[in-house]
Write an enzyme that holds these catalytic residues in place. Structure first.
Site, short mmCIF file in Angstrom:
data_model
loop_
_atom_site.label_atom_id
_atom_site.label_comp_id
_atom_site.label_asym_id
_atom_site.label_seq_id
_atom_site.Cartn_x
_atom_site.Cartn_y
_atom_site.Cartn_z
N GLU A 212 34.65 -24.00 -42.67
CA GLU A 212 35.59 -25.08 -43.70
C GLU A 212 34.74 -25.84 -44.78
O GLU A 212 33.38 -26.10 -44.52
CB GLU A 212 35.91 -26.09 -42.95
CG GLU A 212 37.05 -27.02 -43.46
CD GLU A 212 38.05 -27.56 -42.58
OE1 GLU A 212 38.87 -26.99 -42.01
OE2 GLU A 212 37.89 -29.09 -42.22
N TYR B 106 47.30 -30.46 -31.67
CA TYR B 106 46.44 -31.48 -31.29
C TYR B 106 46.21 -31.52 -29.61
O TYR B 106 47.26 -31.93 -28.96
CB TYR B 106 47.05 -32.88 -31.63
CG TYR B 106 47.09 -32.90 -33.01
CD1 TYR B 106 46.09 -33.41 -33.89
CD2 TYR B 106 48.18 -32.62 -33.97
CE1 TYR B 106 46.13 -33.49 -35.42
CE2 TYR B 106 48.28 -32.48 -35.21
CZ TYR B 106 47.30 -33.02 -35.99
OH TYR B 106 47.38 -33.18 -37.46
N ARG C 237 51.43 -32.23 -42.88
CA ARG C 237 51.95 -33.68 -43.47
C ARG C 237 50.91 -34.31 -44.11
O ARG C 237 51.19 -34.97 -45.30
CB ARG C 237 52.68 -34.24 -42.39
CG ARG C 237 53.46 -35.65 -43.09
CD ARG C 237 53.74 -36.76 -41.78
NE ARG C 237 52.68 -37.22 -41.32
CZ ARG C 237 52.42 -38.02 -40.46
NH1 ARG C 237 53.59 -38.51 -39.80
NH2 ARG C 237 51.41 -38.45 -40.10
N THR D 134 39.96 -27.70 -47.61
CA THR D 134 40.86 -28.95 -47.37
C THR D 134 41.48 -29.21 -48.52
O THR D 134 41.08 -28.99 -49.62
CB THR D 134 40.11 -29.79 -46.43
OG1 THR D 134 39.21 -30.52 -47.62
CG2 THR D 134 39.38 -29.56 -45.38
P1 FAD Z 1 53.25 -33.28 -38.26
O1 FAD Z 1 53.23 -31.79 -37.76
O2 FAD Z 1 54.17 -33.80 -39.35
O3 FAD Z 1 52.82 -34.38 -37.00
C1 FAD Z 1 53.07 -35.77 -37.29
C2 FAD Z 1 53.34 -36.31 -36.13
O4 FAD Z 1 54.82 -36.52 -35.96
C3 FAD Z 1 53.06 -36.05 -34.79
O5 FAD Z 1 52.78 -37.26 -33.94
C4 FAD Z 1 54.14 -35.15 -34.34
O6 FAD Z 1 54.55 -35.08 -32.83
C5 FAD Z 1 55.38 -35.86 -35.15
N1 FAD Z 1 56.24 -34.83 -35.63
C6 FAD Z 1 56.02 -33.51 -36.03
N2 FAD Z 1 57.18 -32.86 -36.51
C7 FAD Z 1 58.09 -33.74 -36.39
C8 FAD Z 1 59.45 -33.72 -36.51
N3 FAD Z 1 60.23 -32.77 -36.91
N4 FAD Z 1 60.42 -34.80 -35.94
C9 FAD Z 1 59.61 -35.86 -35.47
N5 FAD Z 1 58.47 -35.95 -35.14
C10 FAD Z 1 57.70 -35.08 -35.41
N6 FAD Z 1 44.41 -34.18 -43.63
C11 FAD Z 1 44.49 -33.92 -45.01
O7 FAD Z 1 44.51 -35.07 -45.53
N7 FAD Z 1 43.81 -32.93 -45.58
C12 FAD Z 1 43.60 -31.92 -44.81
O8 FAD Z 1 43.08 -30.84 -45.63
C13 FAD Z 1 43.57 -31.66 -43.54
N8 FAD Z 1 43.42 -30.61 -42.65
C14 FAD Z 1 43.52 -30.67 -41.46
C15 FAD Z 1 43.30 -29.41 -40.71
C16 FAD Z 1 43.64 -29.39 -39.26
C17 FAD Z 1 43.18 -28.29 -38.48
C18 FAD Z 1 44.06 -30.62 -38.66
C19 FAD Z 1 44.39 -30.74 -37.30
C20 FAD Z 1 44.21 -31.86 -39.26
C21 FAD Z 1 43.94 -31.83 -40.51
N9 FAD Z 1 44.31 -32.79 -41.43
C22 FAD Z 1 44.31 -32.83 -42.70
C23 FAD Z 1 44.80 -34.21 -40.89
C24 FAD Z 1 46.54 -34.08 -40.71
O9 FAD Z 1 46.75 -34.04 -42.05
C25 FAD Z 1 46.88 -35.38 -39.95
O10 FAD Z 1 46.39 -35.16 -38.65
C26 FAD Z 1 48.28 -35.78 -40.04
O11 FAD Z 1 48.38 -37.20 -39.50
C27 FAD Z 1 49.34 -34.90 -39.42
O12 FAD Z 1 49.46 -34.01 -39.94
P2 FAD Z 1 50.30 -32.70 -39.37
O13 FAD Z 1 50.66 -31.37 -40.19
O14 FAD Z 1 49.87 -32.26 -37.92
O15 FAD Z 1 51.75 -33.36 -39.18
#
Ligand code: FAD
Length: 287
Positions: free
Chosen positions: A17, A145, A107, A48
């Site tokens: 990465e 997660y 997200r 990222t």
């Molecule tokens: P979501 O999938 O939307 O989940 C967020 C929360 O909402 C969770 O608690 C989930 O249970 C809940 N949820 C999900 N879908 C729904 C739904 N439809 N209805 C109700 N609740 C729901 N951050 C950056 O800024 N830039 C990056 O490049 C970056 N890369 C990452 C790469 C990896 C592999 C990981 C693990 C994380 C990365 N992050 C990055 C951090 C990430 O953006 C954060 O962890 C963020 O808070 C959650 O993103 P997500 O896409 O998992 O969100």
């Protein structure tokens, strides 16, 4: 190459990465870093997008450098917490133009100073995935997660939400970092029980300096096993020793994963080709 195709192999894949620079004036140096990382021969390199939910001006440029200049498959991250549909469409257009076909759709963290969600905006990653799918022929990945996302009501609710991502077209998952492999094995079991069958790439963070540790625990809430804490306590004041021990710990985790059938590992290399190189050297007869 689509990462979904790459993950069909029975071979072990190790990916790395990079994060893009904040300023355009730093791009030349960043391109050299891409070249250093590419020389190590990773299965793919991810780039990222922003940090703490912010937008990023240079992810597309860096992804282009990885794939179209250095010839390594790339995974461009894209977050939507700070972006409306117009901005997302702009970035998707830029990726498509450069024939970049792999996106890690996230997200992002919700920025503290932002009213969330803005009108006409995405609430969660699954909505972004639906939008990407409608936009073009991209291969979409998502985050998962093993210890549960910090905002999730429960581990079960988090897995239910993960299932929504797969239903929205997510073809593979990359895990948040974890420091105890049993946490991953438990998660994989729970995911399979919910019929989540897409490939899961295990995310490993080599902890090589004391500053990183505070950040990790405050941001991801990861559990730090006693064996890991002992290393930090013993070597915190000796940076070279901590780096060596951090590389050894990450190597050990990866060997255990591979031995237990987890074939796809993503190293959170944090722009450190020397750390990635040291781990890959340790694995030279294994993969
Ligand atoms: P979501 O999938 O939307 O989940 C967020 C929360 O909402 C969770 O608690 C989930 O249970 C809940 N949820 C999900 N879908 C729904 C739904 N439809 N209805 C109700 N609740 C729901 N951050 C950056 O800024 N830039 C990056 O490049 C970056 N890369 C990452 C790469 C990896 C592999 C990981 C693990 C994380 C990365 N992050 C990055 C951090 C990430 O953006 C954060 O962890 C963020 O808070 C959650 O993103 P997500 O896409 O998992 O969100």
């Amino acid at each position: 190459m689509k990462i979904s195709e790459l993950l069909k192999t029975k071979e072990v894949t190790i990916s790395c990465e990079l994060f893009p620079p904040k300023k355009g004036s730093e791009l030349k140096k960043a391109h050299e870093l891409v070249h250093e990382m590419a020389k190590l021969g990773p299965a793919f390199i991810s780039v990222t997008y922003g940090a703490s939910g912010g937008i990023s001006e240079h992810t597309v440029d860096m992804a282009n450098e990885v794939q179209n200049v250095n010839g390594v498959p790339v995974l461009a991250h894209l977050t939507c917490a700070s972006s409306g549909r117009e901005k997302i469409h702009q970035v998707l257009g830029e990726l498509k133009e450069r024939k970049i076909e792999n996106i890690l759709a996230l997200r992002g963290d919700i920025p503290e100073d932002l009213e969330f969600p803005l009108p006409n905006q995405y609430h969660h990653a699954n909505e972004l995935m639906e939008e990407i799918k409608a936009f073009g022929d991209f291969c979409i990945g998502g985050a998962c997660y093993p210890e549960g996302h910090p905002e999730a009501e429960s581990i079960e609710a988090d897995i239910d939400n993960l299932k929504r991502k797969v239903e929205a077209g997510c073809e593979f998952l990359t895990t948040q970092m974890f420091f105890d492999n049993n946490i991953l094995y438990n998660f994989l079991y729970r995911a399979l029980k919910k019929n989540i069958e897409v490939p899961v790439i295990a995310g490993i963070m080599p902890v090589t300096n004391a500053k990183q540790i505070k950040r990790i625990t405050s941001l991801s809430g990861s559990i730090l096993p006693q064996r890991f804490r002992a290393i930090v306590e013993r070597f915190a004041e000796n940076p070279a020793a901590l780096k060596q021990a951090g590389i050894a710990y990450a190597t050990d985790q990866i060997i255990d994963l591979i031995a237990n059938g987890v074939n796809h590992v993503h190293i959170y290399t944090m722009n450190k080709p020397d750390v990635a190189g040291a781990i890959l050297k340790n694995l030279s007869e294994i993969c």
